[in-house]
Design an enzyme around this catalytic site. Sequence first.
Site, mmCIF file in Angstrom:
data_model
loop_
_atom_site.group_PDB
_atom_site.id
_atom_site.type_symbol
_atom_site.label_atom_id
_atom_site.label_comp_id
_atom_site.label_asym_id
_atom_site.label_seq_id
_atom_site.Cartn_x
_atom_site.Cartn_y
_atom_site.Cartn_z
ATOM 1 C CB THR A 80 -36.689 -13.171 43.779
ATOM 2 O OG1 THR A 80 -36.500 -12.824 45.142
ATOM 3 C CG2 THR A 80 -37.466 -12.084 43.075
ATOM 4 C CB THR A 84 -30.027 -12.976 44.903
ATOM 5 O OG1 THR A 84 -30.985 -12.269 45.692
ATOM 6 C CG2 THR A 84 -30.466 -13.032 43.466
HETATM 7 N N1 ASP Z 1 -35.015 -13.667 49.412
HETATM 8 C C1 ASP Z 1 -34.812 -14.115 48.059
HETATM 9 C C2 ASP Z 1 -34.000 -15.388 48.102
HETATM 10 O O1 ASP Z 1 -32.831 -15.338 48.334
HETATM 11 C C3 ASP Z 1 -34.110 -13.069 47.285
HETATM 12 C C4 ASP Z 1 -33.835 -13.394 45.849
HETATM 13 O O2 ASP Z 1 -34.015 -14.471 45.348
HETATM 14 O O3 ASP Z 1 -33.392 -12.460 45.156
HETATM 15 O O4 ASP Z 1 -34.532 -16.445 47.905
#
Ligand code: ASP
Length: 363
Positions: A16, A94
């Site tokens: 993200t 994340t």
């Molecule tokens: N779906 C995203 C990922 O893990 C979520 C994030 O980065 O917060 O790449």
Amino acid sequence: MSDDSPRIFVAYTGGTIGMRRSADGGYAPASGYLQERMRDIPAFQEEAVPAYDVYEFDPLLDSSNMTPAHWLQIAEVIQKKWDAYDGFLVVHGTDTMAFTASALSFMLDPLDKPVVLTGSQIPLAETRNDAQGNLLTSLLLLGAYSDRLPGVYLFFDDHLYRGNRTTKVNADAFAAFASPNFSPVGRVGINVEIDWSLIPDAGGPAPTPSVVELGTASVSAFRIFPGLDPDSLRNLLSPPVQGVVLECFGSGNAPDQNDAFLAALREATDRGVVIVAVTQPLRGTADLNLYATGHALQNAGVVSGFDITTEAALAKLYYLFEQGLPPDDVRALMQKNLRGELTPPEETPAELGKTRRRLAAYR
Ligand code: ASP
């Protein structure tokens, strides 16, 4: 900046943090965009920020798509750049960041420099975000402590964690991560407070780390629940699986009145499958010595994973099978602390000793 100022290597894998709204309104990773935003934001140009170079993976990934093959790419690029840089920042989504942090802690060894993972819940592109703080503080910590923070860490929402103790606990809040069984090693508020007693001693300069590939073994996880069908567990335990993380109730408990369930475990253990008990509650330890229901698992050949996370247990199983060890050795090592990933009983706080004595009185 003098020549011996720390230089940080940023491995940008996706997530993200560097995403941009696409034509259909959803967030998607955009090549070059994170670097562009970092160049445009004056704070990243401040003198206090260490010099850094960004290496972008192709393709950038939503971390839900990460596989052990991607862990290998990350580990190999870190290894390749090891001698030229003082610290390493892995910018990551994340969703599976705790898995990658756990994996890297086993894959890369020895480590006399810091490898920090970070990401964000809101992209750097948005006016209100957690991306700038997470990125900037990670860079500042790497710059300030590059010679004193050996190992793999995760920085998020003002906390620096030991990487292989983390788990994602919140999909919505900025406080997305926790390290339920091990104190954060650092807190960044008005002051930066690092608990140096929790940082391992690198023991002097180490050679460039070697990289152990993970992912060739067949490992899996199973969450115990009331009414579980022993046949579905039996299917999961069938060949070619070599190691399974069994997410148990409480202190490592499972139904000891379900004979078919225990038989499925016993048959798999006899075939050489390594089954490791971890605890479903966020905090605590799975110790099969504590309750009769734990003893039943022990009799079926299951071993205690103590306070390890599922993320770290899976990475550790991959790692141990990669060494070509026989199942009994894997079982023994799953109960030992190899990279700071678990607290074996002899290291648990006095509190646990008291709990044991209390429980013993009822047996
Ligand atoms: N779906 C995203 C990922 O893990 C979520 C994030 O980065 O917060 O790449």
